[in-house]
Design a protein around this motif. Sequence first.
Motif, mmCIF file in Angstrom:
data_model
loop_
_atom_site.group_PDB
_atom_site.id
_atom_site.type_symbol
_atom_site.label_atom_id
_atom_site.label_comp_id
_atom_site.label_asym_id
_atom_site.label_seq_id
_atom_site.Cartn_x
_atom_site.Cartn_y
_atom_site.Cartn_z
ATOM 1 N N THR A 347 0.830 -1.200 0.000
ATOM 2 C CA THR A 347 0.000 0.000 0.000
ATOM 3 C C THR A 347 0.864 1.249 0.000
ATOM 4 O OG1 THR A 347 -1.645 -1.216 1.267
ATOM 5 C CG2 THR A 347 -1.930 1.153 1.120
ATOM 6 N N THR A 348 1.935 1.234 0.771
ATOM 7 C CA THR A 348 2.846 2.375 0.778
ATOM 8 C C THR A 348 3.436 2.593 -0.604
ATOM 9 O OG1 THR A 348 3.424 1.995 3.086
ATOM 10 C CG2 THR A 348 4.936 3.344 1.803
ATOM 11 N N GLY A 349 3.835 1.520 -1.261
ATOM 12 C CA GLY A 349 4.397 1.649 -2.606
ATOM 13 C C GLY A 349 3.424 2.286 -3.582
ATOM 14 N N VAL A 350 2.149 1.902 -3.488
ATOM 15 C CA VAL A 350 1.136 2.480 -4.380
ATOM 16 C C VAL A 350 0.925 3.950 -4.044
ATOM 17 C CG1 VAL A 350 -1.291 2.414 -5.077
ATOM 18 C CG2 VAL A 350 -0.006 0.284 -4.804
ATOM 19 N N ILE A 351 0.770 4.268 -2.768
ATOM 20 C CA ILE A 351 0.532 5.658 -2.373
ATOM 21 C C ILE A 351 1.710 6.546 -2.744
ATOM 22 C CG2 ILE A 351 0.399 7.140 -0.337
ATOM 23 C CD1 ILE A 351 -1.705 5.427 0.794
ATOM 24 N N ALA A 352 2.927 6.026 -2.601
ATOM 25 C CA ALA A 352 4.105 6.811 -2.970
ATOM 26 C C ALA A 352 4.030 7.260 -4.420
ATOM 27 C CB ALA A 352 5.373 5.992 -2.734
#
Length: 534
Positions: A347-352
């Motif tokens: 999820t962090t990778g997508v939001i980044a």
Amino acid sequence: MHTRPSPHRTRGIRTRTTARLTATFVTAAALLMSACSPGSSGTARGATVDAALAALPRATPSALTSYYGQRLRWRDCGVPGFQCATMKAPLDYADPGAGSVRLAVARKKATGKGKPLGSLLVNPGGPGGSAVGYLQEYAGIGYPAQVRARYDMVAVDPRGVARSEPVHCLDGRRMDAYTQTDMTPDDQRERNTLVAADRKFAESCGAHSAKLLRHVSTVETARDMDILRAVLGDRRLNYVGASYGTFLGATYAGLFPARVGRMVLDGAMDPSLDARRLNLDQTAGFETAFRAFAKDCVRRSDCPLGGKGTTPAQAGDHLRAFFRKLDTHPLPAGDADGRRLGEALATTGVIASMYDEGSWERLREALTSAMRHNDGAALLALSDSYYERDASGHYSNLMMANAAVNCLDLPPAFTGPEQAEKALPAFEKASPVFGPGLAWASLNCTYWPVRATGEPHRIEARGAAPILVVGTVRDPATPYRWAQSLARQLSSGRLLTYVGDGHTAYGRGSACIDSAINTYLLRGTPPPPGKRCT
């Protein structure tokens, strides 16, 4: 939010290499730094924002004379063209004799002909982003040549950040565990684990940085900026702040309105909002950005979220299903430390990647590798970049400083997990994809060892020179209405609108935006009211 990002976090543009991935702050701990909806003042639980930030007396208090009169000893930074120095500021402005903090300063002298315009202080956001790093890696070489020709480009790492006596909490191994905490608990055991992780993080910050944690507020950093202005010999402060840097700049204007020079606040925040409203607004902002990405993705043959005819909402359903799968079956990621790609890091990778449409292609490739080939390496790399984790497992202090500033600036969004659970429907409505995780992430300040010293408030800065507020209509991290609200609050605010995607607008490819900002910085002439650019 999903993973361990601490709510109250925004990122501005940092370096041209990472800008294409994240667009600043700067920063990964709390993708949230929110603001409120027009007319509501963003208040919750009875808070009030009737009062505006009061200006400080114009005369410098005698107890601060030694700080304002200090001389900086400039030295070579080890980076060609840049000089570095160390500045002192009082640890506690209420008791200036009780000790000081040492702040890292860097500059690059004006490079061209023409009448010098003094210093231009830059801040990339966060909170927690290194302004010195931003200056050396991007602003000092990437800002328009005509701006660099007339201004000394200057940056100071805020107190508690990077080179300026950084806040310290967890080591790399413990940060790895923290960033992988499940932010969408399915039962009481997982909820207890999440709460325990937040408590452990907070307690660690308190144990390692107890004295400093009480003095890293935005108000204190703004006061440090005024000392720097004086030490540099500038009568007024010229400033460009991105993302959280807009809150810092606006705070300076509220405290020292008569000392405002040419000030650009790009990717603006709304100081009148409380933490819960800020986080909820930002959650909606990331949903807007995701839908723009999804709309673009499904038109392409390599989109892993669906083909032609798939709606953005259906693409979101596919992504949520993927996250749920990772919750129980993490993917191998080729990580030397044995980390696997679970729901939190994915999820962090997508939001980044939502910060800048220039990173959409890389996100499509990363999702394809993970969803079709069971390889989580590319998504893990996106997450690591956002958290500023290097290949050796070392983290910058970005997340730690981010939490320290946010938790001091505003009371926590929730007093406990019961309130977070109650808010789930509102967060899920704001973003079906990211809402639940971001709601639970809003607990990050609940167990903080230091009581908040700030409250939501308006900033009017009456008597200040024209201040240019820049807003992007589909900004994921600082929603456009925050810029509208801040421009209305500031007595001399002038709103410049970028009709586009991504976080912040200056230097992102719009000749219209860049021309308007450059003209303002070089001539002092703000764009006409209602100016909109594409």
